[in-house]
Motif scaffolding. Structure first.
Motif, short mmCIF file in Angstrom:
data_model
loop_
_atom_site.label_atom_id
_atom_site.label_comp_id
_atom_site.label_asym_id
_atom_site.label_seq_id
_atom_site.Cartn_x
_atom_site.Cartn_y
_atom_site.Cartn_z
N ASP B 96 0.84 -1.20 0.00
CA ASP B 96 0.00 0.00 0.00
C ASP B 96 0.87 1.25 0.00
O ASP B 96 1.80 1.37 0.81
CB ASP B 96 -0.89 0.00 1.25
N LEU B 97 0.56 2.15 -0.91
CA LEU B 97 1.25 3.44 -0.96
C LEU B 97 0.26 4.59 -0.80
O LEU B 97 0.54 5.72 -1.17
CB LEU B 97 2.02 3.58 -2.28
N MET B 149 -0.90 -4.77 3.64
CA MET B 149 -1.99 -3.82 3.93
C MET B 149 -2.87 -3.80 2.69
O MET B 149 -2.49 -3.29 1.63
CB MET B 149 -1.47 -2.43 4.23
N ASN B 150 -4.04 -4.37 2.85
CA ASN B 150 -4.88 -4.70 1.69
C ASN B 150 -5.86 -3.57 1.36
O ASN B 150 -7.06 -3.70 1.57
CB ASN B 150 -5.62 -6.01 2.01
N TRP B 160 -10.35 2.07 0.80
CA TRP B 160 -10.77 1.37 2.01
C TRP B 160 -9.81 0.20 2.22
O TRP B 160 -8.98 -0.11 1.36
CB TRP B 160 -12.23 0.89 1.87
N ILE B 161 -9.96 -0.45 3.35
CA ILE B 161 -9.05 -1.54 3.71
C ILE B 161 -9.81 -2.84 3.82
O ILE B 161 -10.89 -2.88 4.42
CB ILE B 161 -8.32 -1.22 5.03
N ASN B 162 -9.26 -3.87 3.23
CA ASN B 162 -9.87 -5.20 3.29
C ASN B 162 -9.08 -6.10 4.24
O ASN B 162 -8.01 -5.73 4.72
CB ASN B 162 -9.86 -5.83 1.89
N ARG B 163 -9.59 -7.29 4.41
CA ARG B 163 -8.98 -8.27 5.30
C ARG B 163 -7.51 -8.52 4.92
O ARG B 163 -7.17 -8.59 3.74
CB ARG B 163 -9.79 -9.57 5.21
N ASP B 191 -5.79 -3.83 15.76
CA ASP B 191 -6.60 -4.58 16.73
C ASP B 191 -8.06 -4.13 16.71
O ASP B 191 -8.98 -4.93 16.91
CB ASP B 191 -6.02 -4.48 18.16
N THR B 192 -8.25 -2.84 16.45
CA THR B 192 -9.63 -2.37 16.35
C THR B 192 -10.02 -2.12 14.89
O THR B 192 -11.14 -1.67 14.62
CB THR B 192 -9.84 -1.07 17.16
N GLY B 193 -9.11 -2.41 13.98
CA GLY B 193 -9.39 -2.26 12.55
C GLY B 193 -9.06 -3.55 11.82
O GLY B 193 -8.33 -4.41 12.35
N ILE B 194 -9.55 -3.64 10.59
CA ILE B 194 -9.35 -4.89 9.84
C ILE B 194 -7.94 -4.99 9.25
O ILE B 194 -7.54 -6.05 8.73
CB ILE B 194 -10.42 -5.04 8.74
#
Lengths: 55, 318
Positions: B96-97, B149-150, B160-163, B191-194
């Motif tokens: 991720d950039l 970092m997906n 947005w961020i995926n699993r 920990d509080t994010g995916i």
């Protein structure tokens, strides 16, 4: 490269190039495949652009 | 895969921590997923001149949004130098950039404030804590090259961020093109994010000494991709400011590249049909006059057919 232009009334168009754009033309002149003068190269490029974009 | 030298460093980064460690020219930094699913944030500096650091947007300009195995991680635009070569990177490592790095403020809405439940772990502060060992400040933390970092994005500009898809044992190998200070850290928001699938996991960090093969690789990449780099001696202003406030230097005369821009006029003869086509370009809004239309067509042709790409990156000519 494109064929000679079809017959018809000629129109002269004036186009401005800056000193950096001139370098591109200079290198194309050195290449020689697209013409030997700036006007010839630009005209041939325009013909190729039309052929490639079908316009 | 080239033969590396002997392993000289092997550490575990416990959540949520990081480590600034020198990785010298020809050495390989290995970042390993101990349990899988952990996002890694990464900063790096020239060990001998910290003003040259990893250039996230410069790397993006060469390789698009997701650098992968075989791509180059570049230093900042001002230096434009190959910094690391990605020798190994599994397909499960999405890079991720875009995201920059997380900071404490991201978690304020969840109640993690200094006055509330205390701040949440975050990459800005973890980087700052790590690079402090070299007397670098929180302001020296830069945008992060993120691994595992997906992120995804769309044409409206949203992302947005995926699993996290990282697997246990996955690793990334970065070959240093010059002496660097590498700073891998455990991302602090997973920990509080995916980002890290809602739990923190440790990372293993190893450094392999240079070998004849890695030195040879450095030379070949330098010869292939190092031509566009700038060094300190190219800069008009070389000294690093020590005062925080900015004051104008009345004696300074800027030297802009190719300033002023000059133009010349070229007359081109077109036949009737060609001239009509030129006017067609103006009718569809691509130019204001004949000259602009002809220049537009010329450069569209040139870009499509002749413009050399700086590298075999993923940047497409439109």
């Amino acid at each position: 490269m494109a064929e000679d232009s079809p017959k018809g009334k000629k129109q002269t168009v004036e186009v401005e190039f800056d000193q950096q754009q001139d370098v591109i033309l200079k290198r194309l002149r050195e290449d020689g495949r697209y013409g030997t003068t700036d006007a010839e190269i630009i005209r041939n490029a325009f013909r190729e652009f039309r052929r490639q974009t079908r316009m | 895969m080239p033969q590396y030298g002997p392993k000289r460093e092997d550490i575990i980064l416990q959540p949520v921590s990081g480590k600034a460690l020198p990785v010298y020219m020809g050495e390989v930094l290995r970042i390993i997923q101990v349990d899988g699913g952990q996002c890694v944030d990464f900063n790096a500096f020239n060990l001998h001149d910290y003003k040259e650091y990893l250039g996230v947007s410069n790397t993006r300009s060469y390789h698009g949004f997701r650098p992968k195995k075989g791509d180059i991680v570049w230093s900042v635009h001002s230096r434009n130098r190959p910094m690391y070569i990605i020798l190994e990177m599994p397909e499960t490592c999405f890079t991720d950039l875009l995201g920059g790095r997380c900071k404490a403020g991201n978690h304020y809405p969840e109640g993690f404030t200094p006055e509330g439940y205390g701040i949440h772990t975050n990459c800005q502060d973890t980087f700052a804590a790590s690079i402090g060992e070299y007397d670098l400040t929180a302001d020296d933390v830069h945008d992060s090259f993120n691994m595992w970092m997906n992120t995804e994005w769309d044409s409206t500009g949203q992302y947005w961020i995926n699993r996290n898809t990282g697997r246990k044992g996955d690793y990334v190998d970065l070959l240093a093109m010059f002496d660097t200070l590498a700073v891998p850290i455990v991302c602090g928001s997973g920990d509080t994010g995916i980002t890290s699938n809602y739990s923190f996991k440790p990372l293993q960090i190893q450094v392999f000494e240079k070998s004849a093969e890695t030195e040879e690789l450095v030379k070949s990449y330098e010869a292939k991709s190092g031509r566009g780099q700038r060094k300190l001696q190219h800069f008009k202003v070389k000294e690093i400011r020590t005062e925080r406030g900015l004051k104008r230097n009345p004696n300074y005369v800027p030297e802009f590249v190719n300033f002023p821009i000059r133009t010349r006029r070229i007359q081109v003869e077109l036949n009737e049909e060609e001239y009509a086509a030129l006017q067609g370009l103006q009718k569809i809004g691509l130019a204001k006059d004949d000259g602009e239309a002809l220049r537009y067509a010329f450069f569209r042709w040139y870009h499509r057919n002749h413009r050399p790409m700086p590298l075999s990156g993923k940047i497409r000519q439109s």
